[in-house]
Design a protein around this motif. Structure first.
Motif, PDB file in Angstrom:
ATOM      1  N   SER A  18      55.416  47.889  27.118  1.00 32.55           N
ATOM      2  CA  SER A  18      55.178  49.013  26.216  1.00 32.55           C
ATOM      3  C   SER A  18      54.111  48.609  25.200  1.00 32.55           C
ATOM      4  O   SER A  18      54.237  47.578  24.540  1.00 32.55           O
ATOM      5  CB  SER A  18      56.470  49.391  25.483  1.00 32.55           C
ATOM      6  N   PHE A  19      53.075  49.431  25.077  1.00 36.49           N
ATOM      7  CA  PHE A  19      51.993  49.133  24.136  1.00 36.49           C
ATOM      8  C   PHE A  19      51.219  50.413  23.853  1.00 36.49           C
ATOM      9  O   PHE A  19      51.286  51.374  24.616  1.00 36.49           O
ATOM     10  CB  PHE A  19      51.045  48.058  24.688  1.00 36.49           C
ATOM     11  N   ARG A  20      50.480  50.405  22.756  1.00 27.98           N
ATOM     12  CA  ARG A  20      49.588  51.517  22.429  1.00 27.98           C
ATOM     13  C   ARG A  20      48.272  51.237  23.144  1.00 27.98           C
ATOM     14  O   ARG A  20      47.574  50.284  22.831  1.00 27.98           O
ATOM     15  CB  ARG A  20      49.382  51.603  20.911  1.00 27.98           C
ATOM     16  N   GLY A  21      47.942  52.051  24.122  1.00 27.08           N
ATOM     17  CA  GLY A  21      46.809  51.806  24.994  1.00 27.08           C
ATOM     18  C   GLY A  21      45.506  51.548  24.291  1.00 27.08           C
ATOM     19  O   GLY A  21      44.798  50.584  24.599  1.00 27.08           O
ATOM     20  N   GLU A  22      45.180  52.369  23.323  1.00 23.28           N
ATOM     21  CA  GLU A  22      43.883  52.214  22.661  1.00 23.28           C
ATOM     22  C   GLU A  22      43.788  50.913  21.867  1.00 23.28           C
ATOM     23  O   GLU A  22      42.705  50.439  21.580  1.00 23.28           O
ATOM     24  CB  GLU A  22      43.589  53.409  21.756  1.00 23.28           C
ATOM     25  N   ASP A  23      44.928  50.316  21.538  1.00 23.87           N
ATOM     26  CA  ASP A  23      44.925  49.075  20.758  1.00 23.87           C
ATOM     27  C   ASP A  23      44.704  47.837  21.621  1.00 23.87           C
ATOM     28  O   ASP A  23      43.959  46.945  21.240  1.00 23.87           O
ATOM     29  CB  ASP A  23      46.248  48.901  20.004  1.00 23.87           C
ATOM     30  N   VAL A  24      45.390  47.763  22.765  1.00 24.15           N
ATOM     31  CA  VAL A  24      45.410  46.496  23.497  1.00 24.15           C
ATOM     32  C   VAL A  24      45.269  46.609  25.013  1.00 24.15           C
ATOM     33  O   VAL A  24      45.358  45.604  25.714  1.00 24.15           O
ATOM     34  CB  VAL A  24      46.706  45.704  23.171  1.00 24.15           C
ATOM     35  N   ARG A  25      45.056  47.813  25.549  1.00 20.36           N
ATOM     36  CA  ARG A  25      45.051  47.999  27.015  1.00 20.36           C
ATOM     37  C   ARG A  25      44.057  47.072  27.711  1.00 20.36           C
ATOM     38  O   ARG A  25      44.365  46.464  28.724  1.00 20.36           O
ATOM     39  CB  ARG A  25      44.728  49.443  27.388  1.00 20.36           C
ATOM     40  N   TYR A  26      42.839  46.968  27.216  1.00 25.15           N
ATOM     41  CA  TYR A  26      41.804  46.189  27.913  1.00 25.15           C
ATOM     42  C   TYR A  26      41.656  44.776  27.388  1.00 25.15           C
ATOM     43  O   TYR A  26      40.836  44.022  27.877  1.00 25.15           O
ATOM     44  CB  TYR A  26      40.468  46.933  27.842  1.00 25.15           C
ATOM     45  N   GLY A  27      42.471  44.407  26.430  1.00 24.51           N
ATOM     46  CA  GLY A  27      42.436  43.051  25.889  1.00 24.51           C
ATOM     47  C   GLY A  27      43.750  42.348  26.136  1.00 24.51           C
ATOM     48  O   GLY A  27      44.033  41.874  27.234  1.00 24.51           O
ATOM     49  N   PHE A  28      44.563  42.296  25.105  1.00 24.64           N
ATOM     50  CA  PHE A  28      45.815  41.554  25.152  1.00 24.64           C
ATOM     51  C   PHE A  28      46.714  41.985  26.310  1.00 24.64           C
ATOM     52  O   PHE A  28      47.215  41.148  27.067  1.00 24.64           O
ATOM     53  CB  PHE A  28      46.562  41.700  23.816  1.00 24.64           C
ATOM     54  N   ALA A  29      46.945  43.284  26.471  1.00 24.13           N
ATOM     55  CA  ALA A  29      47.852  43.765  27.526  1.00 24.13           C
ATOM     56  C   ALA A  29      47.311  43.424  28.914  1.00 24.13           C
ATOM     57  O   ALA A  29      48.076  43.031  29.802  1.00 24.13           O
ATOM     58  CB  ALA A  29      48.091  45.264  27.395  1.00 24.13           C
ATOM     59  N   ALA A  30      46.022  43.565  29.109  1.00 22.82           N
ATOM     60  CA  ALA A  30      45.434  43.245  30.412  1.00 22.82           C
ATOM     61  C   ALA A  30      45.602  41.761  30.733  1.00 22.82           C
ATOM     62  O   ALA A  30      45.952  41.393  31.868  1.00 22.82           O
ATOM     63  CB  ALA A  30      43.952  43.624  30.437  1.00 22.82           C
ATOM     64  N   HIS A  31      45.378  40.902  29.744  1.00 20.93           N
ATOM     65  CA  HIS A  31      45.542  39.460  29.958  1.00 20.93           C
ATOM     66  C   HIS A  31      47.012  39.105  30.206  1.00 20.93           C
ATOM     67  O   HIS A  31      47.316  38.276  31.071  1.00 20.93           O
ATOM     68  CB  HIS A  31      45.001  38.672  28.771  1.00 20.93           C
ATOM     69  N   LEU A  32      47.910  39.729  29.462  1.00 23.02           N
ATOM     70  CA  LEU A  32      49.334  39.470  29.653  1.00 23.02           C
ATOM     71  C   LEU A  32      49.779  39.901  31.054  1.00 23.02           C
ATOM     72  O   LEU A  32      50.467  39.152  31.749  1.00 23.02           O
ATOM     73  CB  LEU A  32      50.156  40.203  28.580  1.00 23.02           C
ATOM     74  N   CYS A  33      49.357  41.078  31.474  1.00 22.59           N
ATOM     75  CA  CYS A  33      49.711  41.561  32.825  1.00 22.59           C
ATOM     76  C   CYS A  33      49.167  40.640  33.905  1.00 22.59           C
ATOM     77  O   CYS A  33      49.863  40.332  34.878  1.00 22.59           O
ATOM     78  CB  CYS A  33      49.186  42.974  33.036  1.00 22.59           C
ATOM     79  N   SER A  34      47.942  40.186  33.742  1.00 25.18           N
ATOM     80  CA  SER A  34      47.352  39.267  34.718  1.00 25.18           C
ATOM     81  C   SER A  34      48.145  37.962  34.797  1.00 25.18           C
ATOM     82  O   SER A  34      48.409  37.445  35.888  1.00 25.18           O
ATOM     83  CB  SER A  34      45.900  38.956  34.368  1.00 25.18           C
ATOM     84  N   ALA A  35      48.532  37.446  33.634  1.00 24.61           N
ATOM     85  CA  ALA A  35      49.314  36.205  33.605  1.00 24.61           C
ATOM     86  C   ALA A  35      50.672  36.404  34.270  1.00 24.61           C
ATOM     87  O   ALA A  35      51.132  35.541  35.029  1.00 24.61           O
ATOM     88  CB  ALA A  35      49.481  35.721  32.169  1.00 24.61           C
ATOM     89  N   LEU A  36      51.320  37.525  34.005  1.00 26.27           N
ATOM     90  CA  LEU A  36      52.608  37.807  34.635  1.00 26.27           C
ATOM     91  C   LEU A  36      52.446  37.956  36.147  1.00 26.27           C
ATOM     92  O   LEU A  36      53.246  37.414  36.924  1.00 26.27           O
ATOM     93  CB  LEU A  36      53.231  39.067  34.023  1.00 26.27           C
TER      94      LEU A  36
END
Length: 168
Positions: free
Chosen positions: A27-45
């Motif tokens: 769960s995240f606010r897309g405009e805040d972290v979708r292409y940065g933090f969230a994308a890196h976290l998803c890739s790592a997972l």
């Protein structure tokens, strides 16, 4: 433990009510972290074989998004909530948060908050940008809805998670 992906047909672990479909709901606010933090976290997972629900990949066209998101939350073993300054200005994110906290309370779902550029005590006491976000919501939402959002925000602030500073 990685669960079998739905397309493999192999069963995952079962529970009395629902078999988990995803390892993690993010769960995240897309405009805040979708292409940065969230994308890196998803890739790592993903590299670790952890099957993660991401709304940009798993939502079916033409379905009611809220129902599908609620279902994905309760069909996940773990929920990771990336709390940012703008997370609380999104009614959608707050509804996800309520569902996540309810799933934790009702069925013991593991919930891990990530305080990304935000102080956990500001979430707990709903200060600064969070207070401003709730004030804006109060003009358009029912008292009961605001109460549910505030309670969920307070509950998640007490959970052990990670505090991440924004770099750059």
């Amino acid at each position: 433990m990685a669960l079998a992906r739905p397309d493999t047909g192999a069963p995952g672990p079962s529970s009395p009510s629902t078999s988990p479909k995803y390892d993690v709901f993010l769960s995240f606010r897309g405009e805040d972290v979708r292409y940065g933090f969230a994308a890196h976290l998803c890739s790592a997972l993903d590299r670790q074989g952890i099957y993660t629900f991401r709304d940009d990949e798993h939502l079916e066209r033409g379905e009611l998004i809220s129902d599908q998101l609620r279902q994905a939350i309760v069909q996940s073993e773990i929920a990771i909530v990336v709390l940012t300054e703008n997370y609380f200005s999104s009614r959608w994110c707050l509804e996800e948060l309520v569902t996540i906290v309810d799933s934790r309370d009702d069925r013991g779902q593991i919930v891990v908050p990530v305080f990304y550029g935000i102080d956990p005590s500001d979430v707990r006491h709903q200060r600064r940008s969070i207070a401003a976000a709730f004030e804006e919501h109060e003009a358009r939402c029912s008292v009961d809805t605001i109460r549910r959002w505030r309670e969920a925000s307070t509950k998640i602030s007490y959970l052990r998670g990670w505090v991440a500073e924004i770099v750059g």
